[in-house]
Design an enzyme around this catalytic site. Structure first.
Site, PDB file in Angstrom:
ATOM      1  N   ASN A  50       5.085   2.752  11.810  1.00  0.00           N
ATOM      2  CA  ASN A  50       4.743   4.407  11.583  1.00  0.00           C
ATOM      3  C   ASN A  50       6.424   4.983  10.378  1.00  0.00           C
ATOM      4  OD1 ASN A  50       2.412   4.440  12.919  1.00  0.00           O
ATOM      5  ND2 ASN A  50       3.950   5.442  15.100  1.00  0.00           N
ATOM      6  N   HIS A 103     -10.023   3.496   3.627  1.00  0.00           N
ATOM      7  CA  HIS A 103      -8.914   3.366   2.615  1.00  0.00           C
ATOM      8  C   HIS A 103      -9.443   2.717   0.652  1.00  0.00           C
ATOM      9  CE1 HIS A 103      -7.013  -0.212   5.367  1.00  0.00           C
ATOM     10  NE2 HIS A 103      -7.053   1.170   5.780  1.00  0.00           N
TER      11      HIS A 103
END
Length: 314
Positions: free
Chosen positions: A88, A184
């Site tokens: 993260n 993506h």
């Protein structure tokens, strides 16, 4: 007793999900979705990469404790939150969620959850990038726990079967996984996520043979300055939400290992082929998969809370 428990569980689960509904804020905050959309539009006008950022944030949030906005909570002196975990550290877009929340609190104090803001903002950013428009059921509540030690996300170097286990554990299918990774098409990745494929793949002293030689050269040029820059995961239409990503990986142009393996592994290659040849099918399935992912372990009813500040538990 066992039969009663099973029946109780199978009845309770649909009831919980039923509390997520379209137009949840129609009465309590009629402008909720338009306020979020305006914030996303403002950011998209100056930063088209925000679509990729929000897709990643939404995914990372839903795969840890469910879609409860726990990823937004800041660490304190007493505890380290999900934000500080390795996967993260490169998540971004928090300030956009803050901006939307601030605007909502002015109009509808303590009504709209941060979890719903993430979900709505992600949908709006996908639409702005040319992706499908889809209705988002709302009514999520915000979690009150964010623990760095609970972050266990599927990484970019996993095989298809290894990655799928994480998706399966969340109630998602192989088709869902291949579909969601199609996000993506507007994504980017820092060089450290794929640099091992460029020069000394698995100790061979050579690039990954499954990567197009021209792409290897391009990525070496991008990653050669040592500052860990980013590269587009779709080298064709980088800011457009389309099915080009699937065409790229069928041509050995997957940047991350997991992306290329989607096209090469028999478990997923058929799905990749269908999406590569049918843009409308991908758009339809992506919308369905996003709604499904947005339902993972949601808090509803009186569970959790509605945070006043998305970064802080009330």
């Amino acid at each position: 007793m066992k039969i009663i428990f099973v029946l109780y569980f199978t009845i309770l689960l649909p009831l919980a999900l039923a509390q997520l509904k379209l137009g949840f804020y129609k009465t309590s905050c009629p402008r909720a979705e338009s306020i979020v959309k305006a914030a996303v539009q403002k950011r998209f006008n100056t930063d088209k990469s925000i679509t990729a950022a929000l897709l990643r944030m939404h995914f990372h949030d839903c795969f840890v404790r469910g879609c409860d906005a726990s990823i937004l909570i800041d660490s304190t002196n007493q505890s380290r939150s999900e934000k500080e975990s390795g996967p993260n550290l490169t998540v971004r877009g928090y300030e956009l969620i803050d901006e939307a929340k601030k605007a909502l609190e002015k109009v509808c104090p303590s009504k709209v959850s941060c979890a719903d803001i993430i979900t709505l903002a992600t949908r709006d950013s996908v639409v702005l990038a040319g992706g499908p428009s889809y209705d988002v059921p709302t009514g999520r509540r915000d979690g009150r726990v964010s623990n760095i030690n609970e972050v266990n996300l599927p990484g970019p170097s996993l095989s298809v079967s290894q990655a799928f286990q994480s998706f399966k554990d969340k109630g998602l299918t192989m088709d869902d996984m291949v579909t969601l990774l199609g996000g993506h098409t507007v994504g980017v990745a820092h060089c450290f996520f794929f640099s091992g494929r460029l020069t000394n793949f698995q100790g061979t002293g050579k690039p990954d043979p499954s990567m197009d030689a021209g792409l290897v050269t391009t990525l070496k040029g991008i990653c050669g300055n040592g500052s860990n820059p980013t590269a587009f995961l779709d080298q064709g239409t980088s800011f457009s939400f389309d099915n080009e990503f699937y065409r790229q990986i069928r041509g050995k142009k997957g940047v991350m290992k997991i992306d290329q393996e989607l096209a090469d592994d028999r478990l997923s290659s058929g799905i990749v082929s269908r999406f590569a040849s049918n843009a409308n099918l991908f758009r339809t399935r992506f919308a369905q998969a996003m709604v499904k992912m947005g339902n993972i372990q949601v808090l509803v009813g009186n569970a959790g809370e509605i945070r006043k500040n998305c970064r802080v538990i009330n």
